[in-house]
Design a protein around this motif. Structure first.
Motif, short mmCIF file in Angstrom:
data_model
loop_
_atom_site.label_atom_id
_atom_site.label_comp_id
_atom_site.label_asym_id
_atom_site.label_seq_id
_atom_site.Cartn_x
_atom_site.Cartn_y
_atom_site.Cartn_z
N LYS A 30 0.82 -1.21 0.00
CA LYS A 30 0.00 0.00 0.00
C LYS A 30 0.86 1.26 0.00
O LYS A 30 0.49 2.27 -0.60
N ARG A 184 -0.85 6.25 2.64
CA ARG A 184 -1.81 5.99 1.57
C ARG A 184 -1.59 6.93 0.39
O ARG A 184 -1.74 6.55 -0.77
N ALA A 187 1.25 5.67 -1.61
CA ALA A 187 0.85 4.49 -2.36
C ALA A 187 0.09 4.86 -3.62
O ALA A 187 0.27 4.25 -4.68
N THR A 249 -4.29 -4.76 -1.36
CA THR A 249 -4.39 -3.40 -0.84
C THR A 249 -5.32 -3.28 0.36
O THR A 249 -5.64 -2.18 0.78
N GLY A 302 -9.93 -6.41 -2.48
CA GLY A 302 -9.02 -5.60 -3.29
C GLY A 302 -9.78 -4.70 -4.25
O GLY A 302 -10.94 -4.94 -4.60
#
Length: 309
Positions: A30, A184, A187, A249, A302
């Motif tokens: 992530k 996040r 990512a 994720t 996901g």
């Protein structure tokens, strides 16, 4: 019915440990988009550090207190895993920013073999013991409901509770804290995150340090159950089907996927093993992951990837 519940309990407790290891994969993916094939080697390296420091520290400092030795060994092993995280970012990932996914995957493969070799060089290749005082006695539940009750291993129960607590804390950290939101953002888009002032190198050191801490806890628990040996890295690879099932994720997916696989392999081994010749527990998780790759490649939780042309 009592035996079925006992089997399901055993699967849930094993599955929680799978979830703990899988969480390391999810956190790194992530935050950096890297599928960290080295997570199993990190579990092994962390467990070796804990086992050997718990032996060495009392000799170095000249005392004989197992509890204090374990506390100091845990602190030292944490420091080692943070140093490993810094080295990975400084000498590997920092040089490969915005490279293709296959390049990063090959880099983690190199890290895997390096950590295994370094672990053998620094800590030796024997089988070592970790004793953190987990209870070994069996526990009988629901004795009034089922004849003979339901047998639960206290060590597995305590280990599962520790793993569940850590998983919950990390999920909160990732969802509720400023650092978690920065992870996040990195990512989603490395360059955009850098453009608004998020330091990519610091974020990667944090996430690899957290993954190293997760690996240390998982290594201590598995090492307490099985002994610290080099096959421990293969046990950690059971987390690969977990992340495929839950989604690369998804933090909740790592938890649910681990529980499903833990229960599924225990129940199938007990009830289908006698019919199919046994050994189902070895391959069940991988066959289930293959089915999911064919039917729902993004996993249960996901994010579905849609390419627009």
């Amino acid at each position: 019915m009592g035996f079925l519940i006992e089997t399901v309990f055993g699967g849930l407790m094993t599955g929680m440990l799978y979830s703990l290891i899988a969480l390391g994969f999810v956190l790194i993916f992530k935050a950096s988009g890297v599928f960290n094939f080295a997570q199993g080697a990190m579990v092994l390296f962390a467990a070796l550090a804990m086992a050997r420091f718990s032996e060495w520290i009392p000799k170095w400092l000249g005392f004989d207190n197992p509890v204090l030795a374990n506390v100091l060994a845990f602190a030292a092993a944490c420091a080692v895993m943070v140093a490993v995280a810094w080295a990975i970012e400084r000498f590997v990932l920092g040089k490969l920013v915005n490279q293709e996914g296959i390049t990063l995957l090959m880099a983690t493969l190199g890290i895997t073999y390096f950590l295994e070799g370094l672990g053998q060089t620094l800590f030796g290749s024997d089988i070592y013991k970790i004793d953190i005082g987990l209870p070994k006695d069996p526990l009988f539940l629901f004795e009034q409901t089922f004849e003979g009750g339901v047998l639960v291993n206290k060590e597995d129960l305590v280990a599962a509770l520790i793993a569940a607590g850590l998983v919950a804390l990390l999920a909160l950290f990732f969802q509720k804290t400023a650092t978690g939101r920065a992870l996040r953002a990195v990512a989603d888009d490395h360059q955009a995150a850098q453009s608004i002032g998020i330091p990519l190198s610091r974020i990667w050191i944090i996430v690899w340090s957290v993954a190293g801490f997760v690996a240390l806890v998982a290594g201590i628990i598995w090492g307490s159950k099985l002994g610290v040996q080099f096959s421990l890295s293969l046990v950690a690879l059971k987390a690969l089907p977990v992340v495929i099932l839950g989604g690369l994720t998804s933090v909740p997916g790592a938890i649910i996927g681990g529980l499903l696989i833990g229960v599924g392999e225990k129940v199938s081994e007990v009830y289908l093993g006698p019919l199919l010749g046994g050994g189902i527990e070895i391959w069940f998780a991988y066959v289930l992951a293959l089915v999911f790759l064919l039917v729902r490649p993004q996993g249960l939780f996901g994010e579905k990837i849609i390419d627009r042309v």
